[in-house]
Design a protein around this motif. Sequence first.
Motif, short mmCIF file in Angstrom:
data_model
loop_
_atom_site.label_atom_id
_atom_site.label_comp_id
_atom_site.label_asym_id
_atom_site.label_seq_id
_atom_site.Cartn_x
_atom_site.Cartn_y
_atom_site.Cartn_z
N PHE A 1 0.82 -1.22 0.00
CA PHE A 1 0.00 0.00 0.00
C PHE A 1 0.85 1.27 0.00
N LYS A 2 2.02 1.18 0.61
CA LYS A 2 2.89 2.35 0.65
C LYS A 2 3.27 2.82 -0.75
N THR A 3 3.70 1.90 -1.58
CA THR A 3 4.09 2.26 -2.95
C THR A 3 2.87 2.61 -3.80
N ILE A 4 1.77 1.89 -3.60
CA ILE A 4 0.56 2.18 -4.37
C ILE A 4 0.13 3.63 -4.17
N PHE A 5 0.05 4.06 -2.90
CA PHE A 5 -0.49 5.38 -2.63
C PHE A 5 0.56 6.50 -2.65
N ASN A 6 1.82 6.16 -2.44
CA ASN A 6 2.86 7.20 -2.46
C ASN A 6 3.44 7.43 -3.85
N VAL A 7 3.32 6.44 -4.72
CA VAL A 7 3.91 6.55 -6.06
C VAL A 7 2.85 6.47 -7.16
N TYR A 8 2.10 5.37 -7.14
CA TYR A 8 1.25 5.09 -8.30
C TYR A 8 -0.09 5.82 -8.30
#
Length: 367
Positions: free
Chosen positions: A277-284
């Motif tokens: 979830f960190k990468t999903i919401f911080n990047v994508y």
Amino acid sequence: MQEKINRIWDYSLYLQLLASFSNELDFDEFNSFSQEFYTFIKNSSNNEIEKKLVIYTEKLEQYSSKIKNKYPLKKDFTIIAKEWNDLFKKNKEVLSNGIEIGWLEQFFDLKHFYKYDYYPYHFKIGLVTHKNKGEIEERFLLEDSFKSLYKAEKYFNLLNNYAQKQKAIHKKQGMIKFDNETLSDLNIIKFEISFYSRLTIISFYSFLECFVNSIGFDIFYRRKDILTEDEKNILKGSKKGRFLNLKFKIEAYQKIIRSDKTAKIVLSDDYQISEPFKTIFNVYEDLRNSSVHYSPEKTKIWIKPDDWFLKAQEFSKLTVEASMLIWNICHETKKGPDYLGRFNYKKLYESASQNIERIDEIKKNWL
């Protein structure tokens, strides 16, 4: 006499519903009999009806004997007949559009009908010519996503193969650089890679939103008699008149759905948010938003096709992983939803690729 006729007609309607979705009864055959019965009732005198009513009743019992034990009733057939008839008043295309399995579960024990081990309430099952089929929005959004990914990879491989072969051709001809035509062709392929990669990210994000919304509405439909008004609104995606964002819904739904009323996936605290979830919401999330409604102040979407493709691959895996976690935690299970292929990434990808290849074969023969 009229009460007797009404009751037998209700029995006919109840059996018509069964014939519409079950394999044991031929819908066209039964519907023909039903229409004949209706015409007879409408055009005959009471004396004629009284003489022949027993014949129609016996025929209905013959149909019923084939199926009644397989789908035990949860409510009286007269109630089922009324509800089935009311559906047609609201929507004349019911037989074409299908019905929600949760609606059907109110009236029948469907343990002998189920193909999957779990169905969202609003999963549509096919009727008549669409028997044995079913569909729900997130499933075809998931397939759309994998199809986009497959096409992105297809053009990515085409770019590398085309570039390598052109290098060999140009080298034989003593040329150091590509000619303008080759450069133009390479750019066309690069744009296709970028297009399908962007579409992959948009599609997977749309699937994730749809999937989470579906979980919320499923629980709303199934538990609305015991939910508070606030819980109902949250599961339908709003709070105090405002629409909820995806992060809020993922966290809030757990507290409503789970038996312990706790959130195992925490997204409201930056220090507690974990992968994927960190990468999903911080990047994508930003990349997806830029792809949908770009502005110069948002994340750049003019990036190399190789980078686009790598991002598409990564995001597809993150989304499937996140979806599995959300499902497992909300439903307190270790199994993925079988109506979504258990979230088996490899099989979902292969299924999408096979469908595309089949379409390509059809195009060769018919275009």
